[in-house]
Design a protein around this motif. Structure first.
Motif, PDB file in Angstrom:
ATOM      1  N   PRO A 136       0.818  -1.223   0.000  1.00 49.36           N
ATOM      2  CA  PRO A 136       0.000   0.000   0.000  1.00 49.36           C
ATOM      3  C   PRO A 136       0.842   1.259   0.000  1.00 49.36           C
ATOM      4  O   PRO A 136       1.932   1.295   0.580  1.00 49.36           O
ATOM      5  CB  PRO A 136      -0.798  -0.132   1.306  1.00 49.36           C
ATOM      6  N   LEU A 137       0.364   2.289  -0.685  1.00 47.64           N
ATOM      7  CA  LEU A 137       0.965   3.630  -0.638  1.00 47.64           C
ATOM      8  C   LEU A 137       2.442   3.635  -1.024  1.00 47.64           C
ATOM      9  O   LEU A 137       3.230   4.409  -0.473  1.00 47.64           O
ATOM     10  CB  LEU A 137       0.798   4.223   0.768  1.00 47.64           C
ATOM     11  N   GLN A 138       2.838   2.810  -1.994  1.00 43.48           N
ATOM     12  CA  GLN A 138       4.255   2.691  -2.330  1.00 43.48           C
ATOM     13  C   GLN A 138       4.633   3.318  -3.671  1.00 43.48           C
ATOM     14  O   GLN A 138       5.815   3.503  -3.945  1.00 43.48           O
ATOM     15  CB  GLN A 138       4.670   1.213  -2.339  1.00 43.48           C
ATOM     16  N   PHE A 139       3.647   3.679  -4.512  1.00 45.50           N
ATOM     17  CA  PHE A 139       3.978   4.065  -5.879  1.00 45.50           C
ATOM     18  C   PHE A 139       3.496   5.473  -6.208  1.00 45.50           C
ATOM     19  O   PHE A 139       2.405   5.881  -5.824  1.00 45.50           O
ATOM     20  CB  PHE A 139       3.373   3.060  -6.867  1.00 45.50           C
ATOM     21  N   ASP A 140       4.355   6.186  -6.953  1.00 48.84           N
ATOM     22  CA  ASP A 140       3.991   7.525  -7.419  1.00 48.84           C
ATOM     23  C   ASP A 140       3.071   7.455  -8.624  1.00 48.84           C
ATOM     24  O   ASP A 140       2.214   8.325  -8.810  1.00 48.84           O
ATOM     25  CB  ASP A 140       5.260   8.305  -7.784  1.00 48.84           C
ATOM     26  N   LEU A 141       3.271   6.435  -9.457  1.00 48.97           N
ATOM     27  CA  LEU A 141       2.448   6.252 -10.651  1.00 48.97           C
ATOM     28  C   LEU A 141       2.144   4.775 -10.827  1.00 48.97           C
ATOM     29  O   LEU A 141       2.950   3.904 -10.469  1.00 48.97           O
ATOM     30  CB  LEU A 141       3.161   6.742 -11.912  1.00 48.97           C
ATOM     31  N   ALA A 142       0.975   4.501 -11.400  1.00 51.77           N
ATOM     32  CA  ALA A 142       0.608   3.140 -11.800  1.00 51.77           C
ATOM     33  C   ALA A 142       0.170   3.201 -13.253  1.00 51.77           C
ATOM     34  O   ALA A 142      -0.578   4.095 -13.650  1.00 51.77           O
ATOM     35  CB  ALA A 142      -0.515   2.596 -10.921  1.00 51.77           C
ATOM     36  N   PHE A 147     -10.300  -4.215  -9.132  1.00 51.93           N
ATOM     37  CA  PHE A 147      -9.071  -3.867  -9.840  1.00 51.93           C
ATOM     38  C   PHE A 147      -8.696  -2.407  -9.578  1.00 51.93           C
ATOM     39  O   PHE A 147      -7.552  -2.093  -9.219  1.00 51.93           O
ATOM     40  CB  PHE A 147      -9.257  -4.105 -11.341  1.00 51.93           C
ATOM     41  N   LEU A 148      -9.646  -1.499  -9.749  1.00 50.19           N
ATOM     42  CA  LEU A 148      -9.369  -0.075  -9.542  1.00 50.19           C
ATOM     43  C   LEU A 148      -9.089   0.230  -8.077  1.00 50.19           C
ATOM     44  O   LEU A 148      -8.252   1.083  -7.762  1.00 50.19           O
ATOM     45  CB  LEU A 148     -10.542   0.754 -10.054  1.00 50.19           C
ATOM     46  N   ALA A 149      -9.769  -0.462  -7.174  1.00 49.81           N
ATOM     47  CA  ALA A 149      -9.506  -0.263  -5.750  1.00 49.81           C
ATOM     48  C   ALA A 149      -8.086  -0.691  -5.398  1.00 49.81           C
ATOM     49  O   ALA A 149      -7.400  -0.032  -4.603  1.00 49.81           O
ATOM     50  CB  ALA A 149     -10.521  -1.049  -4.917  1.00 49.81           C
ATOM     51  N   ALA A 150      -7.630  -1.789  -5.990  1.00 44.29           N
ATOM     52  CA  ALA A 150      -6.263  -2.257  -5.742  1.00 44.29           C
ATOM     53  C   ALA A 150      -5.244  -1.280  -6.311  1.00 44.29           C
ATOM     54  O   ALA A 150      -4.213  -1.016  -5.696  1.00 44.29           O
ATOM     55  CB  ALA A 150      -6.081  -3.645  -6.357  1.00 44.29           C
ATOM     56  N   CYS A 178      -2.357   0.978  -4.045  1.00 51.21           N
ATOM     57  CA  CYS A 178      -0.914   0.965  -4.248  1.00 51.21           C
ATOM     58  C   CYS A 178      -0.319   2.364  -4.358  1.00 51.21           C
ATOM     59  O   CYS A 178       0.881   2.541  -4.139  1.00 51.21           O
ATOM     60  CB  CYS A 178      -0.574   0.187  -5.521  1.00 51.21           C
ATOM     61  N   LEU A 179      -1.130   3.356  -4.713  1.00 52.85           N
ATOM     62  CA  LEU A 179      -0.623   4.696  -4.965  1.00 52.85           C
ATOM     63  C   LEU A 179      -0.390   5.492  -3.681  1.00 52.85           C
ATOM     64  O   LEU A 179      -1.158   5.390  -2.728  1.00 52.85           O
ATOM     65  CB  LEU A 179      -1.589   5.464  -5.857  1.00 52.85           C
ATOM     66  N   LYS A 180       0.662   6.317  -3.712  1.00 52.11           N
ATOM     67  CA  LYS A 180       0.895   7.272  -2.640  1.00 52.11           C
ATOM     68  C   LYS A 180      -0.170   8.368  -2.718  1.00 52.11           C
ATOM     69  O   LYS A 180      -0.775   8.574  -3.780  1.00 52.11           O
ATOM     70  CB  LYS A 180       2.276   7.903  -2.789  1.00 52.11           C
ATOM     71  N   PRO A 181      -0.403   9.097  -1.640  1.00 58.82           N
ATOM     72  CA  PRO A 181      -1.316  10.249  -1.725  1.00 58.82           C
ATOM     73  C   PRO A 181      -0.865  11.214  -2.817  1.00 58.82           C
ATOM     74  O   PRO A 181       0.304  11.574  -2.884  1.00 58.82           O
ATOM     75  CB  PRO A 181      -1.205  10.877  -0.335  1.00 58.82           C
ATOM     76  N   GLY A 182      -1.782  11.594  -3.684  1.00 58.87           N
ATOM     77  CA  GLY A 182      -1.442  12.470  -4.791  1.00 58.87           C
ATOM     78  C   GLY A 182      -0.861  11.753  -5.991  1.00 58.87           C
ATOM     79  O   GLY A 182      -0.485  12.394  -6.977  1.00 58.87           O
ATOM     80  N   GLY A 183      -0.782  10.409  -5.939  1.00 52.63           N
ATOM     81  CA  GLY A 183      -0.247   9.637  -7.053  1.00 52.63           C
ATOM     82  C   GLY A 183      -1.186   9.648  -8.251  1.00 52.63           C
ATOM     83  O   GLY A 183      -2.337  10.067  -8.161  1.00 52.63           O
ATOM     84  N   SER A 184      -0.688   9.189  -9.385  1.00 53.63           N
ATOM     85  CA  SER A 184      -1.455   9.209 -10.630  1.00 53.63           C
ATOM     86  C   SER A 184      -1.514   7.821 -11.244  1.00 53.63           C
ATOM     87  O   SER A 184      -0.550   7.055 -11.176  1.00 53.63           O
ATOM     88  CB  SER A 184      -0.825  10.171 -11.641  1.00 53.63           C
ATOM     89  N   ALA A 185      -2.648   7.507 -11.860  1.00 53.48           N
ATOM     90  CA  ALA A 185      -2.826   6.239 -12.561  1.00 53.48           C
ATOM     91  C   ALA A 185      -3.092   6.518 -14.033  1.00 53.48           C
ATOM     92  O   ALA A 185      -3.788   7.468 -14.382  1.00 53.48           O
ATOM     93  CB  ALA A 185      -3.993   5.461 -11.953  1.00 53.48           C
TER      94      ALA A 185
END
Length: 205
Positions: free
Chosen positions: A116-122, A137-140, A144-151
């Motif tokens: 959790p909360l480990q990635f800047d982008l997915a 899928f979208l919840a997962a 994984c994204l950090k606060p303010g991250g982008s998918a």
């Protein structure tokens, strides 16, 4: 888990911020989140690379969902992207992918609880058309994204002739028959994922 690297016009993409207009290959409005159609004359990977490059930085950690074995043309969106890239895929070939800094053989839903909360982008490039349950899928991905991250999601539009033809073949149960006639046996593993098309319009994204 395995550490590795030594240091279209018929597609729909979901993104957020925009780069300067002088470098932009696809027009976008300000806003987040957003879905756009890749216009004629623009390769889908060029559009994806532009969107990712507008958010990435040297210290960023990127999660590539459905990274595969790295032996196809699909990963070209990574060219020129400077970041740490972690790839996941349920297929065993992911462990041989030398383009990535780290590999995990798992689905996104299996991977997310421990990361959790480990990635800047997915990034999911030509993946969501195979997702049967978009909600988990979208919840997962969000987990994984950090606060303010982008998918970023790149996928064929279901109303384009390619997407529509593939979906019809799936519904008529002739997709396997067609696949074995259109692809060489040695490459079938690269195309052997059932199609669902549940996140493949701008509205759905």
């Amino acid at each position: 888990v395995r550490p590795n690297r030594s240091s279209a016009r018929d597609s729909t993409a979901a993104t957020s911020q925009t780069p300067p207009a002088s470098r932009r290959v696809i027009p976008r409005r300000e806003g987040k989140p957003e879905s756009v159609l890749v216009p004629p004359g623009v390769h889908p990977y060029d559009a994806l690379r532009e969107m990712v490059a507008a958010h990435v930085h040297r210290d960023a950690v990127v999660l590539e969902i459905g990274a595969g074995g790295g032996d196809r043309g699909y990963p070209t969106w990574l060219e020129g992207i400077e970041a740490r890239v972690v790839g996941i895929d349920p297929a065993a070939g992911i462990l041989a992918n030398q383009r990535l800094d780290e590999t995990h053989r798992a689905t996104l839903e299996e991977f997310a609880p421990a990361h959790p909360l480990q990635f800047d982008l997915a990034v999911a490039s030509f993946v969501v058309e195979h997702v049967a349950a978009p909600g988990p899928f979208l919840a997962a991905m969000h987990r994984c994204l950090k606060p303010g991250g982008s998918a970023f999601i790149l996928t064929p539009h279901v109303l384009h002739y390619f997407g529509a033809a593939a979906l019809i073949a799936r519904r008529l149960h002739i997709d396997e028959w067609l696949l074995h006639r259109l692809r060489e046996e040695a490459t079938l593993h690269d195309h052997h994922c059932p199609l669902e098309y549940r996140l493949n319009t701008r509205h759905q994204l």
